[in-house]
Motif scaffolding. Sequence first.
Motif, PDB file in Angstrom:
ATOM      1  N   ILE A  38       0.835  -1.207   0.000  1.00  0.00           N
ATOM      2  CA  ILE A  38       0.000   0.000   0.000  1.00  0.00           C
ATOM      3  C   ILE A  38       0.867   1.254   0.000  1.00  0.00           C
ATOM      4  CG2 ILE A  38      -1.518   1.379   1.476  1.00  0.00           C
ATOM      5  CD1 ILE A  38      -3.016  -1.168   2.137  1.00  0.00           C
ATOM      6  N   THR A  39       1.960   1.226   0.746  1.00  0.00           N
ATOM      7  CA  THR A  39       2.845   2.389   0.779  1.00  0.00           C
ATOM      8  C   THR A  39       3.463   2.654  -0.585  1.00  0.00           C
ATOM      9  OG1 THR A  39       3.382   1.861   3.090  1.00  0.00           O
ATOM     10  CG2 THR A  39       4.809   3.436   1.967  1.00  0.00           C
ATOM     11  N   ALA A  40       3.826   1.584  -1.277  1.00  0.00           N
ATOM     12  CA  ALA A  40       4.478   1.739  -2.581  1.00  0.00           C
ATOM     13  C   ALA A  40       3.505   2.130  -3.688  1.00  0.00           C
ATOM     14  CB  ALA A  40       5.203   0.441  -2.947  1.00  0.00           C
ATOM     15  N   PHE A  41       2.261   1.658  -3.615  1.00  0.00           N
ATOM     16  CA  PHE A  41       1.344   1.835  -4.747  1.00  0.00           C
ATOM     17  C   PHE A  41       0.052   2.577  -4.400  1.00  0.00           C
ATOM     18  CE2 PHE A  41       3.843  -2.003  -5.578  1.00  0.00           C
ATOM     19  CZ  PHE A  41       4.383  -1.680  -6.808  1.00  0.00           C
ATOM     20  N   GLY A  42      -0.179   2.847  -3.123  1.00  0.00           N
ATOM     21  CA  GLY A  42      -1.432   3.484  -2.730  1.00  0.00           C
ATOM     22  C   GLY A  42      -1.616   4.867  -3.326  1.00  0.00           C
ATOM     23  N   GLY A  43      -0.550   5.665  -3.351  1.00  0.00           N
ATOM     24  CA  GLY A  43      -0.658   7.005  -3.912  1.00  0.00           C
ATOM     25  C   GLY A  43      -1.019   6.992  -5.379  1.00  0.00           C
ATOM     26  N   GLY A  44      -0.400   6.091  -6.140  1.00  0.00           N
ATOM     27  CA  GLY A  44      -0.693   5.982  -7.564  1.00  0.00           C
ATOM     28  C   GLY A  44      -2.121   5.542  -7.823  1.00  0.00           C
ATOM     29  N   ALA A  45      -2.634   4.640  -6.981  1.00  0.00           N
ATOM     30  CA  ALA A  45      -4.006   4.165  -7.154  1.00  0.00           C
ATOM     31  C   ALA A  45      -5.015   5.294  -6.913  1.00  0.00           C
ATOM     32  CB  ALA A  45      -4.284   3.001  -6.208  1.00  0.00           C
ATOM     33  N   ILE A  46      -4.805   6.071  -5.858  1.00  0.00           N
ATOM     34  CA  ILE A  46      -5.707   7.189  -5.571  1.00  0.00           C
ATOM     35  C   ILE A  46      -5.622   8.238  -6.675  1.00  0.00           C
ATOM     36  CG2 ILE A  46      -6.232   9.034  -3.940  1.00  0.00           C
ATOM     37  CD1 ILE A  46      -5.062   7.233  -1.738  1.00  0.00           C
ATOM     38  N   ARG A  47      -4.411   8.502  -7.132  1.00  0.00           N
ATOM     39  CA  ARG A  47      -4.215   9.456  -8.238  1.00  0.00           C
ATOM     40  C   ARG A  47      -5.011   9.031  -9.472  1.00  0.00           C
ATOM     41  NH1 ARG A  47       0.980   8.034 -10.583  1.00  0.00           N
ATOM     42  NH2 ARG A  47      -0.371   6.469 -11.554  1.00  0.00           N
ATOM     43  N   ASN A  48      -4.909   7.764  -9.820  1.00  0.00           N
ATOM     44  CA  ASN A  48      -5.617   7.272 -11.003  1.00  0.00           C
ATOM     45  C   ASN A  48      -7.122   7.491 -10.893  1.00  0.00           C
ATOM     46  OD1 ASN A  48      -3.143   6.510 -11.953  1.00  0.00           O
ATOM     47  ND2 ASN A  48      -3.499   4.306 -11.817  1.00  0.00           N
ATOM     48  N   LEU A  49      -7.664   7.265  -9.713  1.00  0.00           N
ATOM     49  CA  LEU A  49      -9.093   7.471  -9.509  1.00  0.00           C
ATOM     50  C   LEU A  49      -9.493   8.928  -9.726  1.00  0.00           C
ATOM     51  CD1 LEU A  49      -9.792   5.284  -6.338  1.00  0.00           C
ATOM     52  CD2 LEU A  49     -10.748   4.926  -8.629  1.00  0.00           C
ATOM     53  N   LEU A  50      -8.651   9.848  -9.257  1.00  0.00           N
ATOM     54  CA  LEU A  50      -9.011  11.259  -9.301  1.00  0.00           C
ATOM     55  C   LEU A  50      -8.815  11.896 -10.666  1.00  0.00           C
ATOM     56  CD1 LEU A  50      -7.723  12.612  -5.862  1.00  0.00           C
ATOM     57  CD2 LEU A  50     -10.050  12.084  -6.551  1.00  0.00           C
ATOM     58  N   ILE A  51      -7.835  11.424 -11.437  1.00  0.00           N
ATOM     59  CA  ILE A  51      -7.570  12.093 -12.724  1.00  0.00           C
ATOM     60  C   ILE A  51      -8.111  11.298 -13.912  1.00  0.00           C
ATOM     61  CG2 ILE A  51      -5.534  13.216 -11.776  1.00  0.00           C
ATOM     62  CD1 ILE A  51      -3.802  11.344 -13.442  1.00  0.00           C
ATOM     63  N   GLY A  52      -8.762  10.181 -13.658  1.00  0.00           N
ATOM     64  CA  GLY A  52      -9.420   9.463 -14.736  1.00  0.00           C
ATOM     65  C   GLY A  52      -8.583   8.425 -15.439  1.00  0.00           C
ATOM     66  N   VAL A  53      -7.498   7.981 -14.812  1.00  0.00           N
ATOM     67  CA  VAL A  53      -6.700   6.890 -15.373  1.00  0.00           C
ATOM     68  C   VAL A  53      -7.258   5.578 -14.827  1.00  0.00           C
ATOM     69  CG1 VAL A  53      -4.405   5.842 -15.509  1.00  0.00           C
ATOM     70  CG2 VAL A  53      -4.644   8.321 -15.541  1.00  0.00           C
ATOM     71  N   PRO A  54      -7.506   4.578 -15.664  1.00  0.00           N
ATOM     72  CA  PRO A  54      -8.028   3.301 -15.152  1.00  0.00           C
ATOM     73  C   PRO A  54      -7.131   2.734 -14.052  1.00  0.00           C
ATOM     74  CG  PRO A  54      -8.114   3.341 -17.541  1.00  0.00           C
ATOM     75  CD  PRO A  54      -7.344   4.562 -17.131  1.00  0.00           C
ATOM     76  N   VAL A  55      -7.739   2.408 -12.928  1.00  0.00           N
ATOM     77  CA  VAL A  55      -6.966   1.843 -11.815  1.00  0.00           C
ATOM     78  C   VAL A  55      -6.285   0.548 -12.227  1.00  0.00           C
ATOM     79  CG1 VAL A  55      -7.103   1.004  -9.437  1.00  0.00           C
ATOM     80  CG2 VAL A  55      -8.537   2.915 -10.166  1.00  0.00           C
ATOM     81  N   SER A  56      -6.885  -0.143 -13.203  1.00  0.00           N
ATOM     82  CA  SER A  56      -6.326  -1.423 -13.648  1.00  0.00           C
ATOM     83  C   SER A  56      -4.933  -1.291 -14.254  1.00  0.00           C
ATOM     84  CB  SER A  56      -7.268  -2.067 -14.673  1.00  0.00           C
ATOM     85  OG  SER A  56      -7.454  -1.224 -15.800  1.00  0.00           O
ATOM     86  N   THR A  57      -4.528  -0.057 -14.602  1.00  0.00           N
ATOM     87  CA  THR A  57      -3.182   0.114 -15.159  1.00  0.00           C
ATOM     88  C   THR A  57      -2.109  -0.274 -14.151  1.00  0.00           C
ATOM     89  OG1 THR A  57      -3.179   2.442 -14.485  1.00  0.00           O
ATOM     90  CG2 THR A  57      -3.891   1.945 -16.732  1.00  0.00           C
ATOM     91  N   LEU A  58      -2.459  -0.235 -12.867  1.00  0.00           N
ATOM     92  CA  LEU A  58      -1.495  -0.656 -11.841  1.00  0.00           C
ATOM     93  C   LEU A  58      -1.084  -2.115 -12.030  1.00  0.00           C
ATOM     94  CD1 LEU A  58      -2.906   0.976  -8.583  1.00  0.00           C
ATOM     95  CD2 LEU A  58      -0.799   1.592  -9.768  1.00  0.00           C
ATOM     96  N   TRP A  59      -2.014  -2.932 -12.538  1.00  0.00           N
ATOM     97  CA  TRP A  59      -1.710  -4.354 -12.662  1.00  0.00           C
ATOM     98  C   TRP A  59      -0.780  -4.637 -13.834  1.00  0.00           C
ATOM     99  CZ3 TRP A  59      -2.833  -5.306  -8.133  1.00  0.00           C
ATOM    100  CH2 TRP A  59      -4.027  -4.910  -7.539  1.00  0.00           C
ATOM    101  N   ASP A  60      -0.519  -3.608 -14.646  1.00  0.00           N
ATOM    102  CA  ASP A  60       0.443  -3.768 -15.728  1.00  0.00           C
ATOM    103  C   ASP A  60       1.880  -3.575 -15.256  1.00  0.00           C
ATOM    104  OD1 ASP A  60      -1.653  -4.169 -17.519  1.00  0.00           O
ATOM    105  OD2 ASP A  60      -1.837  -2.027 -17.963  1.00  0.00           O
ATOM    106  N   GLN A  61       2.038  -3.207 -13.992  1.00  0.00           N
ATOM    107  CA  GLN A  61       3.361  -2.926 -13.445  1.00  0.00           C
ATOM    108  C   GLN A  61       3.885  -4.122 -12.653  1.00  0.00           C
ATOM    109  OE1 GLN A  61       2.446   0.617 -11.164  1.00  0.00           O
ATOM    110  NE2 GLN A  61       2.898   1.947 -12.898  1.00  0.00           N
ATOM    111  N   SER A  62       3.859  -5.271 -13.293  1.00  0.00           N
ATOM    112  CA  SER A  62       4.239  -6.493 -12.577  1.00  0.00           C
ATOM    113  C   SER A  62       5.669  -6.451 -12.067  1.00  0.00           C
ATOM    114  CB  SER A  62       4.044  -7.711 -13.485  1.00  0.00           C
ATOM    115  OG  SER A  62       4.818  -7.587 -14.671  1.00  0.00           O
ATOM    116  N   SER A  63       6.565  -5.845 -12.828  1.00  0.00           N
ATOM    117  CA  SER A  63       7.971  -5.794 -12.394  1.00  0.00           C
ATOM    118  C   SER A  63       8.117  -4.963 -11.124  1.00  0.00           C
ATOM    119  CB  SER A  63       8.847  -5.216 -13.501  1.00  0.00           C
ATOM    120  OG  SER A  63       8.402  -3.929 -13.889  1.00  0.00           O
ATOM    121  N   TYR A  64       7.318  -3.901 -10.999  1.00  0.00           N
ATOM    122  CA  TYR A  64       7.371  -3.076  -9.792  1.00  0.00           C
ATOM    123  C   TYR A  64       6.803  -3.831  -8.594  1.00  0.00           C
ATOM    124  CZ  TYR A  64       8.507   0.905 -12.770  1.00  0.00           C
ATOM    125  OH  TYR A  64       9.117   1.762 -13.663  1.00  0.00           O
TER     126      TYR A  64
END
Length: 202
Positions: A38-64
Amino acid sequence: MTWEVLSFIGTVAFAISGTIIAMEEEYDILGVYILGIITAFGGGAIRNLLIGVPVSTLWDQSSYFITALLSITIVFVFPTILSKHWDRWGNFSDAIGLSAFAIQGAMYAVELNHPISAVIVSAALTGCGGGIVRDVLAGRKPLVFRKEIYAVWAIIAGMALGSGVLSQAWQLYTLFAIITILRVLSYTYNWHLPNKKWVPKT
């Protein structure tokens, strides 16, 4: 490639910071992994929700995600060995992560043609959102609001990118260096924003 390296450093730093706080609070192994992720990815997930980026894009970051999981595992298994190194390099790695994540968050909003207000919010959430969620879940007051100058540097990055004057790669790298240096100076010299406690009349 350079941004990817910086993002990996930030991911490792944020995941480790979440892991350390979870272990300080004596969470079990599941809680440690959840707080680290959550610490590593929570900010990006909330950002995506607010600016209209699909939250599912996080799952494309498998290496991270793999990098974060490995970082959490190493800290959990070898806490004593890593503590001395984290005390020396942890804040610097965190400064790199803050700068890289804030700039990348701002760039997401710029690419979507959002106004400068959204760019600033996107930068701040990407750079600081994970830490805020981490502290709330750990039952702590968010450090970014009270102890150190932290979120301000992400906001400055958002303002710089949202103004539209930065477009060249060298300008982005210069901004990254400036934000990182400012963060390092702020914790080195213990800079604080003004604060005042409310004392009601009796």
